[in-house]
Enzyme design. Structure first.
Site, PDB file in Angstrom:
ATOM      1  N   ASP A 250      -7.049   0.058   0.736  1.00  0.00           N
ATOM      2  CA  ASP A 250      -7.362   1.395   1.245  1.00  0.00           C
ATOM      3  C   ASP A 250      -7.851   2.281   0.105  1.00  0.00           C
ATOM      4  OD1 ASP A 250      -6.422   0.592   3.685  1.00  0.00           O
ATOM      5  OD2 ASP A 250      -4.417   1.442   3.390  1.00  0.00           O
TER       6      ASP A 250
HETATM    7  N1  URA Z   1      -1.687  -2.590   3.403  1.00  0.00           N
HETATM    8  C1  URA Z   1      -2.053  -1.291   3.531  1.00  0.00           C
HETATM    9  O1  URA Z   1      -1.473  -0.545   4.287  1.00  0.00           O
HETATM   10  N2  URA Z   1      -3.079  -0.852   2.765  1.00  0.00           N
HETATM   11  C2  URA Z   1      -3.745  -1.632   1.891  1.00  0.00           C
HETATM   12  O2  URA Z   1      -4.668  -1.156   1.219  1.00  0.00           O
HETATM   13  C3  URA Z   1      -3.347  -2.970   1.769  1.00  0.00           C
HETATM   14  C4  URA Z   1      -2.320  -3.435   2.542  1.00  0.00           C
END
Ligand code: URA
Length: 236
Positions: free
Chosen positions: A101
C-alpha cells in the site's frame, strides 16, 4: 521484450529484416520455431538464429526499501512510484512482484522476468510474507487466537489461512502470512477490532530486506537471492 526487437538488438539486423527472419522460421525460442515477430519473450529464454544461440539481455531483479508515499504501480498521475527509486535507465518491462500500500514501507521486489515474478507471487507457492505491524490498541488474547486460527474477513466467504504472530513490543507485532489478499494485514487486524498505524514488510519467502538498504534505496538482487525462488523454496 518482443521477439523481433530482441533479434534485431542481438544481431544488428533491422527490425523488418528480423521480422522476416522470424516469419521464415529461422528463429527458435527454447527449442521451438516461433513465426510471430510480436511474440513476447522472457529475458531468460534461449533464442537461436541460424543455429547460433543469441546473447539475450540479462533479466533484471531489484529489491527496494519502499518509503511511505510511493505507489507500487507502473504509472500514476498523482503519486511517485517505486520505479522512480530504481537506478536503471530503462524501467520498461519491469513489474512489482507483490504490491505494498502507499502508506506501507519495506521490501518490494521488482523484475522484468515474468517466470520469476510468477514463482514469487502465484498463490499456489504460498511463500510466507513477513510484516511488522504497529497497532492502535493492545491485541487481546482472544484476537490473537482468532488470527492464528484463520479469521474470516468482511465480505469474504473463505476464511484466511492461519498466520504466525509474535509480539515485538507493547504495540508492535510480527505477522507472517502465506496469502496476498487485498489490504490483508490491515483487514485482518480490523476484523478483530484493531487498527494498523504502520506496516512494514520485512521478508518475502527466502528474501529478507537488506538491513543496509536505507528507506528509498534500491539494489539489484544477488544471484543467490534470485535463485532462492526456485521451485519449492518457501522459508522466510
Ligand atoms: N497487507 C496490507 O494491508 N497492506 C499491504 O501493503 C500489504 C499487506
Amino acid at each position: 521484450m518482443r521477439l523481433d526487437k530482441l533479434l534485431a538488438h542481438a544481431t544488428g539486423l533491422t527490425r523488418s529484416m528480423a521480422a522476416r527472419a522470424i516469419r521464415a522460421g529461422e528463429v527458435r525460442v527454447d527449442g521451438h520455431v516461433l513465426r510471430d515477430p510480436a511474440t513476447h519473450v522472457e529475458p531468460s529464454a534461449r533464442i537461436e538464429h541460424d543455429h547460433r544461440v543469441l546473447e539475450a539481455p540479462r533479466a533484471r531483479y531489484f529489491m527496494v526499501n519502499k518509503p511511505s508515499g510511493y505507489v507500487c504501480a507502473n504509472r500514476d498521475t498523482r503519486h511517485r512510484t517505486v520505479f522512480q527509486l530504481l537506478d536503471t535507465p530503462n524501467p520498461a518491462g519491469l513489474n512489482v512482484a507483490g504490491r505494498l500500500d502507499i502508506d506501507a514501507t519495506g521490501l518490494v521486489l521488482i523484475t522484468d522476468d515474468g517466470n520469476w515474478l510468477h514463482r514469487v507471487t502465484a498463490p499456489r507457492y504460498r511463500h510466507p510474507k513477513r510484516y511488522r505491524a504497529t497497532l492502535a490498541s493492545p491485541l487481546t488474547s482472544e484476537a490473537q487466537h482468532r488470527l492464528r486460527a484463520g479469521i474470516r474477513l468482511k465480505d469474504e466467504a473463505k476464511a484466511c489461512a492461519p498466520v504466525e504472530l509474535a509480539q515485538l513490543s507493547p504495540a508492535e507485532w510480527r505477522i507472517t502470512l502465506t496469502e496476498g489478499r487485498y489490504h490483508q494485514v490491515k483487514r485482518m487486524f480490523a476484523a478483530v477490532g484493531n487498527h494498523v498505524l504502520a506496516l512494514h514488510r520485512e521478508a518475502i519467502g527466502p528474501i529478507v530486506l537488506d538491513p543496509d538498504l536505507a528507506p528509498g534505496a534500491a539494489r539489484p538482487l544477488h544471484d543467490e537471492e534470485v535463485a532462492a525462488f526456485g521451485p519449492g523454496a518457501t522459508s522466510v
